[in-house]
Write a protein that holds these residues in place. Structure first.
Motif, mmCIF file in Angstrom:
data_model
loop_
_atom_site.group_PDB
_atom_site.id
_atom_site.type_symbol
_atom_site.label_atom_id
_atom_site.label_comp_id
_atom_site.label_asym_id
_atom_site.label_seq_id
_atom_site.Cartn_x
_atom_site.Cartn_y
_atom_site.Cartn_z
ATOM 1 N N VAL A 119 32.135 76.732 73.089
ATOM 2 C CA VAL A 119 30.878 77.000 73.798
ATOM 3 C C VAL A 119 29.758 77.260 72.802
ATOM 4 C CG1 VAL A 119 29.707 78.512 75.445
ATOM 5 C CG2 VAL A 119 32.102 77.889 75.815
ATOM 6 N N ASN A 120 30.029 78.031 71.761
ATOM 7 C CA ASN A 120 29.001 78.330 70.767
ATOM 8 C C ASN A 120 28.589 77.087 69.982
ATOM 9 O OD1 ASN A 120 28.188 81.367 70.205
ATOM 10 N ND2 ASN A 120 30.293 81.359 70.978
ATOM 11 N N GLN A 121 29.543 76.221 69.709
ATOM 12 C CA GLN A 121 29.215 74.982 69.017
ATOM 13 C C GLN A 121 28.230 74.157 69.838
ATOM 14 O OE1 GLN A 121 32.424 72.127 68.671
ATOM 15 N NE2 GLN A 121 31.757 71.533 66.607
ATOM 16 N N TRP A 122 28.488 74.048 71.131
ATOM 17 C CA TRP A 122 27.581 73.323 72.019
ATOM 18 C C TRP A 122 26.238 74.018 72.124
ATOM 19 C CZ3 TRP A 122 28.539 69.531 76.223
ATOM 20 C CH2 TRP A 122 29.667 68.743 75.965
ATOM 21 N N ARG A 123 26.257 75.325 72.349
ATOM 22 C CA ARG A 123 25.016 76.065 72.539
ATOM 23 C C ARG A 123 24.129 75.975 71.306
ATOM 24 N NH1 ARG A 123 23.112 80.986 70.955
ATOM 25 N NH2 ARG A 123 21.457 81.864 72.281
ATOM 26 N N GLY A 124 24.719 76.130 70.128
ATOM 27 C CA GLY A 124 23.929 76.139 68.916
ATOM 28 C C GLY A 124 23.146 74.852 68.714
ATOM 29 N N LEU A 125 23.843 73.711 68.735
ATOM 30 C CA LEU A 125 23.178 72.430 68.505
ATOM 31 C C LEU A 125 22.207 72.108 69.631
ATOM 32 C CD1 LEU A 125 22.844 69.902 66.821
ATOM 33 C CD2 LEU A 125 24.839 68.923 67.987
ATOM 34 N N TRP A 126 22.614 72.376 70.863
ATOM 35 C CA TRP A 126 21.780 72.062 72.026
ATOM 36 C C TRP A 126 20.458 72.841 71.971
ATOM 37 C CZ3 TRP A 126 24.428 70.163 76.911
ATOM 38 C CH2 TRP A 126 23.505 69.841 77.914
ATOM 39 N N VAL A 127 20.538 74.137 71.754
ATOM 40 C CA VAL A 127 19.338 74.979 71.752
ATOM 41 C C VAL A 127 18.437 74.644 70.569
ATOM 42 C CG1 VAL A 127 18.501 77.357 71.550
ATOM 43 C CG2 VAL A 127 20.447 76.841 73.034
ATOM 44 N N ILE A 128 19.016 74.344 69.414
ATOM 45 C CA ILE A 128 18.205 73.996 68.244
ATOM 46 C C ILE A 128 17.413 72.715 68.507
ATOM 47 C CG2 ILE A 128 18.345 73.145 65.870
ATOM 48 C CD1 ILE A 128 20.601 75.157 65.424
ATOM 49 N N ILE A 129 18.052 71.710 69.092
ATOM 50 C CA ILE A 129 17.333 70.475 69.403
ATOM 51 C C ILE A 129 16.228 70.741 70.410
ATOM 52 C CG2 ILE A 129 17.539 68.157 70.359
ATOM 53 C CD1 ILE A 129 20.385 68.062 69.346
ATOM 54 N N ASP A 130 16.522 71.558 71.427
ATOM 55 C CA ASP A 130 15.488 71.902 72.415
ATOM 56 C C ASP A 130 14.315 72.611 71.754
ATOM 57 O OD1 ASP A 130 16.854 70.756 74.464
ATOM 58 O OD2 ASP A 130 17.526 72.626 75.393
ATOM 59 N N ASP A 131 14.612 73.545 70.856
ATOM 60 C CA ASP A 131 13.545 74.297 70.192
ATOM 61 C C ASP A 131 12.689 73.414 69.295
ATOM 62 O OD1 ASP A 131 14.407 76.577 71.454
ATOM 63 O OD2 ASP A 131 15.545 77.334 69.734
ATOM 64 N N GLU A 132 13.298 72.397 68.704
ATOM 65 C CA GLU A 132 12.568 71.521 67.786
ATOM 66 C C GLU A 132 11.863 70.375 68.499
ATOM 67 O OE1 GLU A 132 12.086 72.088 64.588
ATOM 68 O OE2 GLU A 132 13.243 73.955 64.790
ATOM 69 N N THR A 133 12.086 70.227 69.794
ATOM 70 C CA THR A 133 11.438 69.158 70.553
ATOM 71 C C THR A 133 10.007 69.556 70.906
ATOM 72 O OG1 THR A 133 13.564 68.466 71.509
ATOM 73 C CG2 THR A 133 11.555 67.734 72.634
ATOM 74 N N GLU A 134 9.067 68.694 70.596
ATOM 75 C CA GLU A 134 7.665 68.973 70.878
ATOM 76 C C GLU A 134 7.408 68.959 72.385
ATOM 77 O OE1 GLU A 134 5.327 69.776 68.774
ATOM 78 O OE2 GLU A 134 6.534 69.554 66.958
ATOM 79 N N PRO A 135 6.487 69.807 72.857
ATOM 80 C CA PRO A 135 6.136 69.790 74.286
ATOM 81 C C PRO A 135 5.637 68.408 74.701
ATOM 82 C CG PRO A 135 5.243 71.749 73.212
ATOM 83 C CD PRO A 135 5.785 70.876 72.118
ATOM 84 N N GLY A 136 6.164 67.924 75.828
ATOM 85 C CA GLY A 136 5.807 66.601 76.310
ATOM 86 C C GLY A 136 6.724 65.504 75.816
ATOM 87 N N ALA A 137 7.609 65.820 74.875
ATOM 88 C CA ALA A 137 8.518 64.809 74.325
ATOM 89 C C ALA A 137 9.948 65.021 74.802
ATOM 90 C CB ALA A 137 8.474 64.836 72.803
ATOM 91 N N GLU A 138 10.107 65.790 75.881
ATOM 92 C CA GLU A 138 11.456 66.112 76.345
ATOM 93 C C GLU A 138 12.237 64.868 76.778
ATOM 94 O OE1 GLU A 138 8.933 69.715 76.695
ATOM 95 O OE2 GLU A 138 8.740 67.631 77.373
ATOM 96 N N VAL A 139 11.557 63.955 77.486
ATOM 97 C CA VAL A 139 12.246 62.762 77.984
ATOM 98 C C VAL A 139 12.648 61.845 76.831
ATOM 99 C CG1 VAL A 139 12.016 60.682 79.386
ATOM 100 C CG2 VAL A 139 11.125 62.855 80.233
ATOM 101 N N SER A 140 11.722 61.594 75.912
ATOM 102 C CA SER A 140 12.046 60.732 74.769
ATOM 103 C C SER A 140 13.147 61.349 73.912
ATOM 104 C CB SER A 140 10.799 60.484 73.924
ATOM 105 O OG SER A 140 10.259 61.708 73.433
ATOM 106 N N SER A 141 13.140 62.668 73.774
ATOM 107 C CA SER A 141 14.205 63.338 73.033
ATOM 108 C C SER A 141 15.544 63.187 73.729
ATOM 109 C CB SER A 141 13.866 64.824 72.866
ATOM 110 O OG SER A 141 14.922 65.528 72.246
ATOM 111 N N ALA A 142 15.541 63.308 75.064
ATOM 112 C CA ALA A 142 16.778 63.145 75.825
ATOM 113 C C ALA A 142 17.320 61.728 75.700
ATOM 114 C CB ALA A 142 16.536 63.497 77.290
#
Length: 298
Positions: A119-142
């Motif tokens: 769970v921590n492995q998933w949470r760590g990478l997932w949250v870091i990518i979310d934090d580094e994604t610029e506002p408005g770029a959520e779809v392109s990041s996904a």
């Protein structure tokens, strides 16, 4: 081969020879229905509940201690330890050596540690990518993470790892309690210890990251396009779509399995299995999206 390698080889070879082979047991219609119901209505919600609980607890208590990076260290560090030392664990933590009661306690503790680290492995990478994604770029990041995860997983032949309960359920059995599958199936030997370490590293850091990329991409796209302004409707639709696809997959997989195994065309077999894997991946993602509302609620 040294004494340690010989001991671990003995422990490994003492396992049933057909354990790692897929065994398709004929089931009556009644048993099949009961199996599907238990998998969908009991095993899956319990799995989601465990993941949701650990994820939210880390959200609450990792603040001030590194946040997502703490999860990265805990998740990957514990996974690497369990993967690398799986052969000694098989040898020393065995009912014939420590008794069944001690074996049960030790193995359930290790299973809890492994689940917590996952769970921590998933949470760590997932949250870091979310934090580094610029506002408005959520779809392109996904889209980017989904494409990277799926395409490279197909190339490396590890896409099946996106599946889990209820399509893939691992039972806690004595002979498999410490089995952590490696991508290249290297074996613990003194003369190939570095190869074993590299395989562990690749399986933990690369394969699991591709699975997380795939899940994050599909999950965030569902958040963005499936009734984004109405969480309740979005959750209900996800739940309906996920369970419908999962039910179809569970009920018809044995039929397609028999058809595929009778076919001598390797490409046809691979194509059908990949289609079922993709359908199972979508259905699991939709179910998790609905039952957890959205990743941001976590």
């Amino acid at each position: 081969m040294t004494d340690h390698s010989a001991k671990y080889a003995y422990a490994r070879n003492s396992m049933p020879s057909n354990y790692f082979k897929y065994k398709h047991r004929p089931m009556s219609a009644k048993h099949k229905i009961c199996d599907v119901i238990i998998s969908l209505l009991i095993v899956l919600p319990l799995t989601i509940g465990f993941w949701r609980g650990i994820w939210q607890l880390m959200d609450a208590y990792s603040i001030g201690y590194g946040g997502a990076w703490l999860s990265v260290v805990l998740g990957n560090g514990l996974q690497m330890g369990l993967y690398f030392f799986q052969e000694p664990l098989k040898y020393y933590i065995h009912p014939s050596r420590i008794g069944y009661l001690s074996f049960y306690v030790a193995t359930r503790f290790l299973l809890t540690v492994h689940s917590f680290s996952s769970v921590n492995q998933w949470r760590g990478l997932w949250v870091i990518i979310d934090d580094e994604t610029e506002p408005g770029a959520e779809v392109s990041s996904a889209i980017m993470t989904l494409v990277i995860g799926v395409v490279i997983s197909f190339v490396l032949k590890v896409f099946t790892n996106v599946l889990g309960p209820p399509l893939l359920i691992q039972v806690d059995e004595t002979h498999s309690i410490h089995d952590y599958p490696l991508r290249f199936e290297t074996v613990w030997r003194d003369e190939s210890r570095w190869m074993f370490l590299c395989d562990c590293f690749f399986s933990v850091f690369v394969v699991q990251s591709l699975v997380i990329f795939s899940w994050r991409g599909l999950w965030n796209l569902a958040d963005a396009y499936l009734y984004p302004g109405d969480k309740m409707t979005s959750s209900l639709v996800s739940l309906a779509v996920g369970y419908a696809l999962m039910l179809v997959t569970c009920l018809f997989y044995p039929l397609f399995f028999r058809i595929v195994t009778k076919s001598k065309r390797g490409f046809l077999q691979l194509a059908i299995f990949d289609i079922f894997t993709i359908v199972g991946f979508i259905s699991r993602s939709e179910e998790h999206t609905s039952e957890l509302q959205s990743h941001h609620d976590l």
